[in-house]
Design a protein around this motif. Structure first.
Motif: not given
Length: 305
Positions: A6-23, A55-64
């Motif tokens: 059930y992942p609805s979105s995935t993204a690789i963010l600037p920290d190098g990790h794979l991030w997954i939005v799940s239910f 799904d989508g629109l994941l981010a990491l702001d400058p404060e982490g």
């Protein structure tokens, strides 16, 4: 595993990790360099409202802080973005960048006169007038609104008929404005014929379509689309004059300074932002409607700021 199902979105963010939005309001973090990614999944539970994430629109702001988007519980006015602590998953702040967009009325969109008073009243009660406007607008080459999100939390907003982009940080504080006194190119005779045929087909096939041939402007808008790439640069796609086989964009740095302009073969969509350095991965759809992923290398002269 539930996360595989059930992942609805995935993204690789600037920290190098794979991030997954799940239910169930979970965001999962993994190291894509591991041989077994699923074995190292870390879970960040974002709130407890019952699957508000989308799904989508994941981010990491400058404060982490992790920025995730979703529906706000028990509200009719749509979406919110939450800045979430990675330590305990608690919400640090909420914003609503969608509220900054101009309304359909402000953009000149029209409602069909075929809607009854009762239908309009019901839509207004449920804050759904925007949906009724969306059934008809905009006409070909008419005014539309653009929005893009970067992986560091910035938001870019524009209206296609003006070469102006307002950029905000993750808290919706103004960062900079990109602006030029520029018009789009005039429609060619072939483009006008195609636009007239498109409008006629919609009037024939869609009961509530409100636009006629005279609503088609003489010029294309100066902006066609916008997006942030993997380096945080903002790409403003333009309509090109007399270049039926090409598309093009102006590219701006994180501080809003102009970097370069680029062109690429027509029909390649880079709206997903999969561009880094001088190379981009885009989606090209052929005449049969079949999409494929293509790689485009921008020339060194264009990519050198």
């Amino acid at each position: 595993m539930e996360y595989r199902r059930y992942p609805s979105s995935t993204a690789i963010l600037p920290d190098g990790h794979l991030w997954i939005v799940s239910f169930e309001d979970k965001v999962l973090r993994a190291d894509p360099a591991q041989d077994d990614v699923s074995a190292g999944l870390e879970v960040v539970r974002v709130g407890s409202s019952g699957s508000w994430l989308y799904d989508g629109l994941l981010a990491l702001d400058p404060e982490g802080m992790l920025i995730a988007s979703g529906g706000e519980p028990d509200r009719r006015d749509g979406l919110r973005r939450r800045r979430v602590s990675l330590r305990d998953g608690s919400t640090v702040s909420k914003t609503n960048p969608w509220a900054l967009r101009p309304t359909p009325e402000e953009m000149g969109w029209r409602l069909s006169p075929k809607f009854s008073r009762a239908e309009l009243a019901e839509a207004e009660e449920w804050n759904a007038l925007g949906y009724l406007y969306g059934l008809g607008g905009p006409p070909p080459y008419g005014t539309d609104r653009l929005m893009a999100f970067s992986t560091d939390g910035r938001v870019a907003l524009a209206v296609t008929t003006t070469y102006r982009v307002d950029i905000y940080d993750s808290l919706l504080r103004p960062v900079t404005v990109i602006e030029r006194d520029e018009q789009g190119p005039q429609l060619t005779a072939a483009e006008r014929r195609n636009a007239v045929a498109h409008t006629a087909a919609r009037r024939r096939d869609e009961e509530f379509y409100p636009y006629v041939d005279s609503d088609i402007p003489d010029r294309k808008p100066p902006l066609r689309d916008l997006w942030f790439d993997r380096d945080g640069r903002l790409w403003l796609e333009r309509y090109l004059a007399n270049e039926p086989q090409q598309q093009g964009a102006d590219v701006y740095g994180v501080d809003g300074d102009y970097l370069f302009s680029a062109e690429w073969p027509r029909g390649v969509d880079f709206g997903y932002g999969a561009i880094r350095g001088d190379t981009g991965l885009g989606v090209q759809t052929d005449a049969l409607g079949i999409p494929r992923v293509v790689r485009v290398r921008f020339s060194a002269e264009e990519a050198d700021p």
